[in-house]
Motif scaffolding. Sequence first.
Motif: not given
Length: 300
Positions: A140-143, A150-157, A244-247, A252-258
Amino acid sequence: MMVKNTVRSASDLDPTVPGKLLRLFFHDCFVEGCDASVLLQGNGTERSDPANKSLGGFSVIDSAKRVLEIFCPETVSCADILALAARDAVEFVRPNDAHIFFLTFIFAGGPNIQIPTGRKDGRNSTAVNVRPNIIDTSFTLDEMAKIFSAKGLSMDDLVILSGAHTIGRSHCSSFNDRFKLDSNGNLTLIDSSLDRQYAAQLTKMCPVGASDDSVTVNNDPGTPLQFDNQYYKVLLEHKGLFQSDSALLNDARTRNRVLEFANNQDSFFERWGVSFLKLSSIGVKTGDEGEIRQSFIPIE
């Protein structure tokens, strides 16, 4: 330049090489950091874990290392070669499917990124560290976000680096739990976020009961040999190969970037450069923390 030439030559012979090198780099950096620990062979190493059994591109890294050891021995680490090879993998010119009088060429399409070197090779490589640190295609997106954070990467990353799926191929077992066929050949979507027609195509490429791990499918059904923004366009058509792609589209947290990257390749390329640099800096070892290996030394 020696790494670049090695990757170019390998990619000319096998157009799946760039995707393999990118995936190899991700799996290295997410476990123990970008330290080439995924290259080490032996019982109980990262490479021995079933999650890494389908990794490829090792021979390309080995070839580059052999050349570098001739011209500048004990100078360039395997970790640096992995980073440079993954960086170079998205840039190259490869043959297009030309049907007319001559062979034409296309750019793989990725941006030219300047990344620092000086990484050392790690001494530790343990299979038990693999599963808790890599993304599964059913996440899932949360996973996914938890591991990236934990790797210092953001949701945008996460959204940007998922764009690596614009090239490469995947085994049927990584996505065939999203649909099923009954005894009469009727298709049932287990994951309703997947386009039904696309799922039907996938069932033909991945026959029911097929256990042959050599069967693979393009991650991007549109332009599988080009590093471009087609991945995001595919997501909008509900044809992301993995759950994981479809997620990324369904939240809504990632849809706009897509949507942004699907409509603006330049924006994706610009952001890819920044996120790739962050990826290549995860857990880097320097000084006495690591070493410069001369080859893939087996661990027994």
